[in-house]
Design an enzyme around this catalytic site. Sequence first.
Site, PDB file in Angstrom:
ATOM      1  CE1 TYR A   1      29.434  74.813  45.630  1.00 31.78           C
ATOM      2  CE2 TYR A   1      27.291  74.229  44.742  1.00 31.78           C
ATOM      3  CZ  TYR A   1      28.625  73.943  44.939  1.00 31.78           C
ATOM      4  OH  TYR A   1      29.137  72.775  44.429  1.00 31.78           O
TER       5      TYR A   1
ATOM      6  CG  ASN B   1      34.027  65.039  48.698  1.00 32.22           C
ATOM      7  OD1 ASN B   1      33.686  65.994  48.016  1.00 32.22           O
ATOM      8  ND2 ASN B   1      34.105  65.094  50.005  1.00 32.22           N
TER       9      ASN B   1
ATOM     10  CB  VAL C   1      38.141  66.125  47.169  1.00 29.71           C
ATOM     11  CG1 VAL C   1      38.703  65.885  45.767  1.00 29.71           C
ATOM     12  CG2 VAL C   1      36.710  66.624  47.075  1.00 29.71           C
TER      13      VAL C   1
ATOM     14  CG  MET D   1      38.948  74.389  51.044  1.00 33.93           C
ATOM     15  SD  MET D   1      37.173  74.399  51.392  1.00 33.93           S
ATOM     16  CE  MET D   1      37.072  74.611  53.147  1.00 33.93           C
TER      17      MET D   1
ATOM     18  CE  LYS E   1      33.406  65.375  53.885  1.00 32.72           C
ATOM     19  NZ  LYS E   1      33.520  66.733  53.277  1.00 32.72           N
TER      20      LYS E   1
HETATM   21  P1  NDP Z   1      36.384  68.691  53.688  1.00 33.13           P
HETATM   22  O1  NDP Z   1      35.453  69.400  54.605  1.00 33.13           O
HETATM   23  O2  NDP Z   1      36.468  67.219  53.756  1.00 33.13           O
HETATM   24  O3  NDP Z   1      37.851  69.273  53.914  1.00 33.13           O
HETATM   25  C1  NDP Z   1      38.101  70.648  53.892  1.00 33.13           C
HETATM   26  C2  NDP Z   1      39.573  70.820  53.595  1.00 33.13           C
HETATM   27  O4  NDP Z   1      39.873  72.183  53.399  1.00 33.13           O
HETATM   28  C3  NDP Z   1      40.489  70.299  54.698  1.00 33.13           C
HETATM   29  O5  NDP Z   1      41.575  69.651  54.099  1.00 33.13           O
HETATM   30  C4  NDP Z   1      40.958  71.604  55.363  1.00 33.13           C
HETATM   31  O6  NDP Z   1      42.242  71.466  55.889  1.00 33.13           O
HETATM   32  C5  NDP Z   1      41.032  72.518  54.164  1.00 33.13           C
HETATM   33  N1  NDP Z   1      40.923  73.920  54.515  1.00 33.13           N
HETATM   34  C6  NDP Z   1      39.943  74.529  55.185  1.00 33.13           C
HETATM   35  N2  NDP Z   1      40.167  75.846  55.269  1.00 33.13           N
HETATM   36  C7  NDP Z   1      41.354  76.068  54.643  1.00 33.13           C
HETATM   37  C8  NDP Z   1      42.136  77.228  54.398  1.00 33.13           C
HETATM   38  N3  NDP Z   1      41.747  78.427  54.815  1.00 33.13           N
HETATM   39  N4  NDP Z   1      43.293  77.079  53.732  1.00 33.13           N
HETATM   40  C9  NDP Z   1      43.689  75.862  53.313  1.00 33.13           C
HETATM   41  N5  NDP Z   1      42.985  74.727  53.507  1.00 33.13           N
HETATM   42  C10 NDP Z   1      41.827  74.836  54.170  1.00 33.13           C
HETATM   43  O7  NDP Z   1      36.054  69.183  52.222  1.00 33.13           O
HETATM   44  P2  NDP Z   1      35.611  68.417  50.897  1.00 33.13           P
HETATM   45  O8  NDP Z   1      36.656  67.475  50.492  1.00 33.13           O
HETATM   46  O9  NDP Z   1      34.228  67.924  51.037  1.00 33.13           O
HETATM   47  O10 NDP Z   1      35.627  69.641  49.884  1.00 33.13           O
HETATM   48  C11 NDP Z   1      36.854  70.326  49.682  1.00 33.13           C
HETATM   49  C12 NDP Z   1      36.656  71.435  48.665  1.00 33.13           C
HETATM   50  O11 NDP Z   1      36.343  70.858  47.417  1.00 33.13           O
HETATM   51  C13 NDP Z   1      35.527  72.405  48.986  1.00 33.13           C
HETATM   52  O12 NDP Z   1      35.903  73.696  48.575  1.00 33.13           O
HETATM   53  C14 NDP Z   1      34.396  71.887  48.128  1.00 33.13           C
HETATM   54  O13 NDP Z   1      33.438  72.879  47.815  1.00 33.13           O
HETATM   55  C15 NDP Z   1      35.190  71.460  46.912  1.00 33.13           C
HETATM   56  N6  NDP Z   1      34.517  70.463  46.096  1.00 33.13           N
HETATM   57  C16 NDP Z   1      34.360  70.784  44.791  1.00 33.13           C
HETATM   58  C17 NDP Z   1      33.763  69.930  43.936  1.00 33.13           C
HETATM   59  C18 NDP Z   1      33.646  70.303  42.516  1.00 33.13           C
HETATM   60  O14 NDP Z   1      32.953  69.621  41.761  1.00 33.13           O
HETATM   61  N7  NDP Z   1      34.319  71.371  42.105  1.00 33.13           N
HETATM   62  C19 NDP Z   1      33.204  68.648  44.403  1.00 33.13           C
HETATM   63  C20 NDP Z   1      33.520  68.345  45.785  1.00 33.13           C
HETATM   64  C21 NDP Z   1      34.120  69.254  46.599  1.00 33.13           C
HETATM   65  P3  NDP Z   1      42.592  71.585  57.463  1.00 33.13           P
HETATM   66  O15 NDP Z   1      42.476  70.206  58.027  1.00 33.13           O
HETATM   67  O16 NDP Z   1      43.972  72.090  57.416  1.00 33.13           O
HETATM   68  O17 NDP Z   1      41.624  72.556  58.073  1.00 33.13           O
END
Ligand code: NDP
Length: 373
Positions: free
Chosen positions: A94, A167, A196, A288, A368
Amino acid sequence: MWVFRGLSGPRAPAQLQQGLLAAWCRCCRASSSYSASAQPSRVRALVYGNHGDPAKVVQLKNLELAAVGGSDVRVRMLAAPINPSDINMIQGNYGLLPKLPAVGGNEGVGEVIEVGSSVTGLKPGDWVIPANAGLGTWRTEAVFSGEALIRVPGDIPLQSAATLGVNPCTAYRMLMDFEQLQPGDSVIQNASNSGVGQAVIQIAAALGLRTINVVRDRPDIQKLTDRLKNLGAEHVVTEEELRLPETKNIFQDMPQPRLALNCVGGKSSTELLRHLAPGGTMVTYGGMAKQPVIASVSLLIFKDLKLRGFWLSQWKKKHSPDEFKELIFTLCELIRQGQLTAPSCSEIPLQDYQQALEASMKPFVSSKQILTM
Ligand code: NDP
């Protein structure tokens, strides 16, 4: 921001205890008051001493709590989510990594129990959330520097407070800061069922924006579609549907989006770009799929699309604490008005952290994991 004196208790071998104690002391002195206590309280925390697989490196430990210094605040943690960034931090990949050993967790809500003599603006009974990442929220109790905390109203739901600081803030800033959108404009996003994504749907709806929400297909897709539509999503389409030519029909009765929010990367982000209006912006905030963003040359040349990135930690560095507090206040108003609810959550007691960590890393869970203390 470590104010603990280190690991203690019969389960910590003496050598490990000494090593960790020294490490914690160094961290403590860097940013917060640190003092010995005649009768230290014991608290439980999820600690990792090395980077690696969270299921292997995270352990439930007993820690000693430091005395409350003049500028410190003693906080009883109430609830803290497991976010992908927490997992990435433990894995060591990270953009921001705390010194080890570290307590896991970057967000959550706690209740103030005691404040130091020079702390103003916080009192026992207040609810607080971390001002920045890296606080270590997966613990029952902690002594933090008062400056590391932001007060949130105690009349919002616990799950909303526990998931407010990252988020929804990210969703709000991305909707506000990249394109000047007007009510009736549209936004397209992927991973729309993420924390998010759910915040984007709701905040967009509150702003009068229309959303096209892409999700991965799954057996219970209708259930997920209904849930997102209940939050305010106008269209919910699968990644496969997005590639079909007929998906363009959506834009017969809604404007093409000028803003795309990319949480995934890879092919999914290439598809988002295809649907952007000329001159539009795609903001990447998550990866992701662990695949790079590939933009077609013709789209860049003929549609002059813009590729941008967003990181909340960076936004906070460029803005004052008061601006962050204002953002939190705005979001709390949306929560109070019933326009912003917490993402779908599963509450898991701290001691069952292994189960919660596993669930947080599984695909298609759509819930979550929130550790309750
Ligand atoms: P959540 O844990 O709530 O959700 C994860 C999401 O990712 C789900 O929609 C899941 O979909 C999807 N996902 C997981 N694996 C894959 C994959 N291989 N391909 C496509 N989709 C996938 O996550 P958050 O909302 O807490 O965070 C989401 C992302 O945003 C993370 O990468 C996090 O680090 C980033 N983030 C960035 C921030 C920033 O400031 N840049 C701030 C907050 C978050 P499914 O249901 O299909 O598995």
